[in-house]
Design an enzyme around this catalytic site. Sequence first.
Site, PDB file in Angstrom:
ATOM      1  N   ARG A  10       0.823  -1.200   0.000  1.00  0.00           N
ATOM      2  CA  ARG A  10       0.000   0.000   0.000  1.00  0.00           C
ATOM      3  C   ARG A  10       0.868   1.266   0.000  1.00  0.00           C
ATOM      4  O   ARG A  10       1.833   1.361  -0.759  1.00  0.00           O
ATOM      5  CB  ARG A  10      -1.008  -0.042   1.168  1.00  0.00           C
ATOM      6  CG  ARG A  10      -2.046  -1.183   0.987  1.00  0.00           C
ATOM      7  CD  ARG A  10      -2.859  -1.449   2.238  1.00  0.00           C
ATOM      8  NE  ARG A  10      -3.701  -0.331   2.616  1.00  0.00           N
ATOM      9  CZ  ARG A  10      -4.932  -0.108   2.124  1.00  0.00           C
ATOM     10  NH1 ARG A  10      -5.450  -0.916   1.216  1.00  0.00           N
ATOM     11  NH2 ARG A  10      -5.650   0.921   2.554  1.00  0.00           N
ATOM     12  N   ASP A 135      -3.291  12.196   9.153  1.00  0.00           N
ATOM     13  CA  ASP A 135      -4.629  11.964   8.601  1.00  0.00           C
ATOM     14  C   ASP A 135      -5.318  13.306   8.494  1.00  0.00           C
ATOM     15  O   ASP A 135      -5.436  14.030   9.492  1.00  0.00           O
ATOM     16  CB  ASP A 135      -5.427  11.020   9.499  1.00  0.00           C
ATOM     17  CG  ASP A 135      -6.721  10.546   8.852  1.00  0.00           C
ATOM     18  OD1 ASP A 135      -7.484  11.399   8.350  1.00  0.00           O
ATOM     19  OD2 ASP A 135      -6.988   9.336   8.855  1.00  0.00           O
ATOM     20  N   TYR A 148      -8.331   6.266  17.356  1.00  0.00           N
ATOM     21  CA  TYR A 148      -7.382   6.426  16.252  1.00  0.00           C
ATOM     22  C   TYR A 148      -7.020   7.896  16.065  1.00  0.00           C
ATOM     23  O   TYR A 148      -5.838   8.255  15.959  1.00  0.00           O
ATOM     24  CB  TYR A 148      -7.991   5.842  14.973  1.00  0.00           C
ATOM     25  CG  TYR A 148      -7.313   6.290  13.701  1.00  0.00           C
ATOM     26  CD1 TYR A 148      -6.117   5.708  13.287  1.00  0.00           C
ATOM     27  CD2 TYR A 148      -7.875   7.300  12.906  1.00  0.00           C
ATOM     28  CE1 TYR A 148      -5.498   6.124  12.113  1.00  0.00           C
ATOM     29  CE2 TYR A 148      -7.262   7.709  11.733  1.00  0.00           C
ATOM     30  CZ  TYR A 148      -6.071   7.121  11.341  1.00  0.00           C
ATOM     31  OH  TYR A 148      -5.457   7.540  10.191  1.00  0.00           O
TER      32      TYR A 148
END
Length: 240
Positions: A10, A135, A148
């Site tokens: 990935r 993120d 998370y």
Amino acid sequence: MVLVTGAARRIGAAIARTQHAAGWNVVVHAHRSVAEAQALVDELNRERAASAVLQLADLADPTRLAPLAEAAHGRWRRLDALVNNASSYFQTPWGTIDDAQLEELFASNLRAPLLLAQACAPRFGAGAAIVNILDTQTPRPQPPYAAYHAAKAGLWSLTESLALELAPHVRVNGVAPGHMLWAVSGGIDAAEQARELARIPLGRLGGADEIARAVRFLLSSDAAYVTGAILPVDGGLRLR
């Protein structure tokens, strides 16, 4: 030479391939995906002999981090960059969060990047750099991923803190992906995928190579005056 954590597949594999194509030697880190990681190392070494090596380590075990940094440096007696890419990601619905989930999410997304950066720092040469994979949704987190995003928020803050603490010899930046690839364990069905795609102004997934190119820029001399920056690579997702 660059050490890339979680590089077997990935986004991590795309980062390793892109840095290798730019002329870097690469330490491919993996934990469980050993076969995929070894295949990547073999591929890179076929392209350029003795330019890639595999290092196995469980990043959840703090005692393995300093030896990983030492082994990465020892292969070519230099260490120029660290990319903290490895990350656990899964839902933690409110009311069900337990210590084991917190340990896994915080170990991979915060503790390991911090301790590995600390272990690498004394081994860095001049002009070294760290890139942390963050993120884009962390500043505006979506449920049910509270644990998370809490861990990623810590890594976001750490990125800016280390940019100060390691200056002027080491630059520290972050790349904040949006929806690049659908998560293997994210529990996102087809209907939810369609809803998420509709939230992206550019209307598509980004793909792993978009992140790899952003990392390549931040590790290059073109970014020599860039530190403490968080580069969003999200198709505009953060704006919604």
